[in-house]
Design an enzyme around this catalytic site. Structure first.
Site, mmCIF file in Angstrom:
data_model
loop_
_atom_site.group_PDB
_atom_site.id
_atom_site.type_symbol
_atom_site.label_atom_id
_atom_site.label_comp_id
_atom_site.label_asym_id
_atom_site.label_seq_id
_atom_site.Cartn_x
_atom_site.Cartn_y
_atom_site.Cartn_z
ATOM 1 N N ASP A 401 0.866 -1.188 0.000
ATOM 2 C CA ASP A 401 0.000 0.000 0.000
ATOM 3 C C ASP A 401 0.906 1.243 0.000
ATOM 4 O O ASP A 401 1.901 1.307 0.735
ATOM 5 C CB ASP A 401 -0.908 -0.017 1.230
ATOM 6 C CG ASP A 401 -1.977 1.058 1.154
ATOM 7 O OD1 ASP A 401 -3.042 0.791 0.582
ATOM 8 O OD2 ASP A 401 -1.738 2.174 1.674
ATOM 9 N N GLU A 444 -4.995 2.427 -3.792
ATOM 10 C CA GLU A 444 -3.549 2.538 -3.858
ATOM 11 C C GLU A 444 -2.889 1.250 -3.363
ATOM 12 O O GLU A 444 -1.730 1.252 -2.941
ATOM 13 C CB GLU A 444 -3.062 3.734 -3.015
ATOM 14 C CG GLU A 444 -3.304 3.598 -1.514
ATOM 15 C CD GLU A 444 -4.667 4.138 -1.076
ATOM 16 O OE1 GLU A 444 -4.866 4.370 0.116
ATOM 17 O OE2 GLU A 444 -5.550 4.319 -1.950
#
Length: 522
Positions: A401, A444
């Site tokens: 992430d 993301e």
């Protein structure tokens, strides 16, 4: 007295005339007798053509609906849908952006878990085609449903491209019908209020519709699960597509009758003078029949009537030879047109196959980064888990992430945020091995599947990925780092999701322990 009454029947010229007249009558009766069979054959061919067109329209509509629904589903992976209140202005702004990107969408709304409308934009079209996707939070819990209503304008344009060129001549009409047998869309200005029941064990049918008009029609089912019971129905009126055939027959009837009468007269004349000139005439006619086009006509006859007949046959032969040349040219032209139409159909089929392949690829790839999407990741994870169960070959999963990504979006805007995601994806693709599989797993969040890799190897590769991403940062957002969670397959794992869950837990530990680090699953 009786013999005198029928003496005229012994006249040779009359006998031949009666024979030819009878043959014409027999041919006419035979034509009338086989007309139903010809009509039935024409209807069968037309029915198969209608079925093929309906299947092409159904498949194209099914793929287009799947693509639009998939695009809508991909948008729900945005953080705004998983974290923001479904009644917030931020989520309404997301709906406005989706509507601007998709002009066919006239109305967008979010239905809360209690079934009430939470927010909506636009005006509902009439008629409309609707599709919906579920909205989940980061924990996978259902938050609501995103509903879109499109106008049918794009369906109309698609059908116009797929219909044959002569569809307007035959008044071809297409209907999209739902499982309640109600026409949702029609290319006809006079939309029928009642439609026939779905076909059972039939490819096409000719019958009277509820409005009393006789139609030949075929139908094809739409396989989209969300549109269960929908079908494409296409119809034509038999008199319209049989009109050209009957018109040709009507146009040929009078010429055929005229030619037959001329033959009767010619036979009558020939029979009036059975002599050597007749044999010479027969010989000349045989030479023409054999294909000799330039024949010298030297018929010696004292009968003015025979000379006229000879001249008439000569003119007829000349005309027939000219017509034969014309027919040969017409036949060559028709063969060329058939070849061109066949090539055009082959090209259309090729383009349709390419489009189907492209749509399948788009459904499994992320539009922004070019990596696989969550659906593609789920398929590869399932396949790798099944291989692990068969061969016990190790494999690992890296879940990563981008650190402080929300701050990047808030500070520099979504355009820079997209550049950051593309840069991470490019770095991930360059660092990954040929056998590895990379996917954008969330907003993301990225996933890297490592076949034939144990826990130790996964940690080494994860550290390499983390270092490469921070070193490759070249956007205005500065250095971008990632936190990575690593997990390897174990015998006690029930499904591939168990491994991903352990990698996710390790990812959370990496973030909790300061970010920009790699944590392995315990």
């Amino acid at each position: 007295m009786k013999s005198h009454s029928f003496r005229f029947l012994s006249n040779f010229r009359l006998q031949l005339s009666l024979v030819f007249g009878g043959l014409f009558l027999l041919a006419t009766l035979l034509d009338i007798a086989i007309e139903p069979f010809l009509n039935e054959t024409l209807i069968e061919n037309k029915g198969e053509a209608l079925l093929s067109t309906a299947q092409i329209i159904s498949k194209s509509l099914d793929m287009e609906l799947l693509q639009r629904e998939q695009k809508l589903r991909l948008r729900t992976h945005n953080k705004a849908f998983s974290t923001t209140s479904i009644r917030s202005q931020a989520l309404t702004n997301e709906l406005v952006q989706i509507k601007q990107e998709n002009p066919d969408i006239k109305w967008l709304g979010i239905i809360a878990e209690d079934g009430k409308l939470a927010t909506a934009i636009g005006t509902k079209p009439s008629p409309y085609i609707e599709y919906a996707v579920s909205i989940y939070d980061d924990a996978g819990a259902l938050r609501g449903t995103l509903v879109a209503q499109n106008s049918w304008s794009w369906v109309s344009a698609m059908i116009a491209e797929l219909l044959p060129r002569n569809s307007a001549e035959y008044a071809t009409q297409v209907f999209i019908v739902n499982q309640q047998n109600i026409a949702l869309f029609s290319t006809s200005a006079d939309e029928p209020t009642t439609l026939p029941a779905p076909l059972v064990n039939q490819r096409y049918r000719q019958e009277d519709w509820p409005d009393g008009t006789n139609y030949l029609y075929a139908e094809a089912k739409i396989e989209n699960p969300a549109k269960k019971g929908w079908r494409v129905l296409i119809r034509e009126s038999p008199p319209q597509f049989l009109a050209s055939f009957h018109r040709l027959r009507s146009e040929l009837t009078l010429p055929s009758l005229i030619i037959t009468l001329l033959l009767v007269v010619l036979v009558y004349r020939i029979a009036a003078s059975i002599s050597s000139p007749l044999e010479a005439l027969v010989s000349t006619a045989q030479r023409i029949s054999a294909g000799e086009e330039h024949v010298e006509w030297k018929i010696d006859a004292s009968s003015h009537e025979f000379n006229k007949l000879s001249l008439a046959i000569r003119q007829m032969a000349t005309t027939l030879l000219a017509r034969r040349g014309e027919l040969a040219a017409i036949n060559a032209s028709l063969e060329k047109k058939v070849e061109e139409r066949t090539e055009a159909l082959s090209e259309a089929n090729r383009q349709l196959a390419e489009r189907a392949t492209l749509l399948e690829q788009m459904a499994r790839s992320d539009a922004l980064t070019g990596l696989g999407n969550r659906m593609a990741a789920a398929e590869r994870l399932t396949a790798e888990y099944q291989r692990f169960r068969r061969s016990h070959a190790p494999y690992s999963v890296l879940l990563m992430d981008a650190d402080h990504f929300k701050r990047v979006n808030d500070t520099y805007g979504h355009a820079v945020g997209d550049q950051v995601l593309q840069q991470i994806a490019a770095t991930l693709h360059s660092v990954a091995r040929t056998t590895d599989f990379a996917a954008r797993y969330g907003g993301e969040e990225f996933l890297l599947l490592l076949p034939d890799t144990d826990a130790e190897g996964a940690m080494v590769l994860a550290e390499r990925v983390r270092t490469a991403i921070s070193a490759a940062s070249d956007t205005v957002a500065g250095v971008i780092t990632v936190s990575i969670g690593a997990a390897s397959a174990q015998e006690e794992d029930d499904t591939h999701e168990t491994i991903v869950q352990r990698a996710d837990e390790a990812l959370y530990r990496a973030k909790a322990n300061g970010r920009n680090r790699v944590e392995g699953a315990g």
